[in-house]
Design a protein around this motif. Structure first.
Motif, PDB file in Angstrom:
ATOM      1  N   SER A  27       0.836  -1.201   0.000  1.00 23.52           N
ATOM      2  CA  SER A  27       0.000   0.000   0.000  1.00 23.52           C
ATOM      3  C   SER A  27       0.873   1.253   0.000  1.00 23.52           C
ATOM      4  CB  SER A  27      -0.917   0.023   1.220  1.00 23.52           C
ATOM      5  OG  SER A  27      -0.177   0.297   2.391  1.00 23.52           O
ATOM      6  N   GLN A  59      -8.226   0.760  -0.556  1.00 25.54           N
ATOM      7  CA  GLN A  59      -8.558   0.222   0.764  1.00 25.54           C
ATOM      8  C   GLN A  59      -8.472   1.339   1.792  1.00 25.54           C
ATOM      9  OE1 GLN A  59      -5.609  -2.842   1.419  1.00 25.54           O
ATOM     10  NE2 GLN A  59      -4.197  -1.436   2.372  1.00 25.54           N
ATOM     11  N   THR A  60      -9.070   1.109   2.928  1.00 22.72           N
ATOM     12  CA  THR A  60      -9.027   2.066   4.027  1.00 22.72           C
ATOM     13  C   THR A  60      -8.077   1.528   5.090  1.00 22.72           C
ATOM     14  OG1 THR A  60     -11.293   2.751   3.584  1.00 22.72           O
ATOM     15  CG2 THR A  60     -10.397   3.304   5.745  1.00 22.72           C
ATOM     16  N   THR A  61      -7.163   2.393   5.526  1.00 21.18           N
ATOM     17  CA  THR A  61      -6.153   2.020   6.505  1.00 21.18           C
ATOM     18  C   THR A  61      -6.278   2.923   7.722  1.00 21.18           C
ATOM     19  OG1 THR A  61      -4.632   1.355   4.758  1.00 21.18           O
ATOM     20  CG2 THR A  61      -3.661   1.823   6.884  1.00 21.18           C
ATOM     21  N   VAL A  62      -6.044   2.355   8.888  1.00 19.96           N
ATOM     22  CA  VAL A  62      -6.033   3.126  10.126  1.00 19.96           C
ATOM     23  C   VAL A  62      -4.582   3.429  10.470  1.00 19.96           C
ATOM     24  CG1 VAL A  62      -6.668   3.153  12.566  1.00 19.96           C
ATOM     25  CG2 VAL A  62      -8.110   1.948  10.916  1.00 19.96           C
ATOM     26  N   THR A  63      -4.263   4.706  10.667  1.00 17.17           N
ATOM     27  CA  THR A  63      -2.903   5.096  11.033  1.00 17.17           C
ATOM     28  C   THR A  63      -2.705   4.954  12.539  1.00 17.17           C
ATOM     29  OG1 THR A  63      -3.482   7.406  11.353  1.00 17.17           O
ATOM     30  CG2 THR A  63      -2.810   6.734   9.129  1.00 17.17           C
ATOM     31  N   GLY A  66      -5.020   6.744  14.712  1.00 12.53           N
ATOM     32  CA  GLY A  66      -6.407   6.300  14.697  1.00 12.53           C
ATOM     33  C   GLY A  66      -7.228   6.885  13.557  1.00 12.53           C
ATOM     34  N   ALA A  67      -6.597   7.670  12.704  1.00  5.20           N
ATOM     35  CA  ALA A  67      -7.310   8.273  11.577  1.00  5.20           C
ATOM     36  C   ALA A  67      -7.455   7.266  10.435  1.00  5.20           C
ATOM     37  CB  ALA A  67      -6.554   9.496  11.076  1.00  5.20           C
ATOM     38  N   LEU A  68      -8.585   7.352   9.749  1.00  6.48           N
ATOM     39  CA  LEU A  68      -8.819   6.504   8.589  1.00  6.48           C
ATOM     40  C   LEU A  68      -8.338   7.215   7.337  1.00  6.48           C
ATOM     41  CD1 LEU A  68     -12.430   5.195   9.300  1.00  6.48           C
ATOM     42  CD2 LEU A  68     -10.288   3.966   9.598  1.00  6.48           C
ATOM     43  N   HIS A  69      -7.626   6.489   6.486  1.00  8.25           N
ATOM     44  CA  HIS A  69      -7.137   7.046   5.227  1.00  8.25           C
ATOM     45  C   HIS A  69      -7.437   6.057   4.110  1.00  8.25           C
ATOM     46  CE1 HIS A  69      -4.839  10.529   6.625  1.00  8.25           C
ATOM     47  NE2 HIS A  69      -4.618   9.800   7.700  1.00  8.25           N
ATOM     48  N   ARG A  70      -7.883   6.578   2.982  1.00  6.01           N
ATOM     49  CA  ARG A  70      -8.084   5.763   1.786  1.00  6.01           C
ATOM     50  C   ARG A  70      -6.760   5.751   1.035  1.00  6.01           C
ATOM     51  NH1 ARG A  70     -10.486   7.075  -3.605  1.00  6.01           N
ATOM     52  NH2 ARG A  70     -11.201   5.097  -4.436  1.00  6.01           N
TER      53      ARG A  70
END
Length: 80
Positions: A27, A59-63, A66-70
């Motif tokens: 990713s 896909q959506t990933t959590v950093t 705790g933030a969601l990123h596409r």
């Protein structure tokens, strides 16, 4: 991979990314974090221009914060 392809030049980053892609999908987030590839879409474009068939899956990933990123998940489909 960072040991074999040292440096921050775009060519070195593309080489690291291609080596990783030859082993597993990666990713944008992973490329930045583990391979020191900080503009992954540009390196993917370089590789595509050289004839590598790379597909992008979103896909959506959590950093860590705790933030969601596409982010894009890149898969090497074929070599030139």
């Amino acid at each position: 991979m960072r040991i074999n392809f040292k440096g921050t030049a775009s060519r070195s980053q593309a080489a690291r990314l291609l080596e990783a892609l030859s082993r597993f999908p990666i990713s944008t987030f992973e490329a930045m974090r583990y391979l020191d590839v900080y503009h992954c879409p540009a390196r993917i474009l370089q590789l595509r221009k050289r004839g590598h068939r790379i597909t992008t899956h979103w896909q959506t990933t959590v950093t860590e914060s705790g933030a969601l990123h596409r982010v894009g998940l890149y898969v090497l489909e074929g070599q030139p």
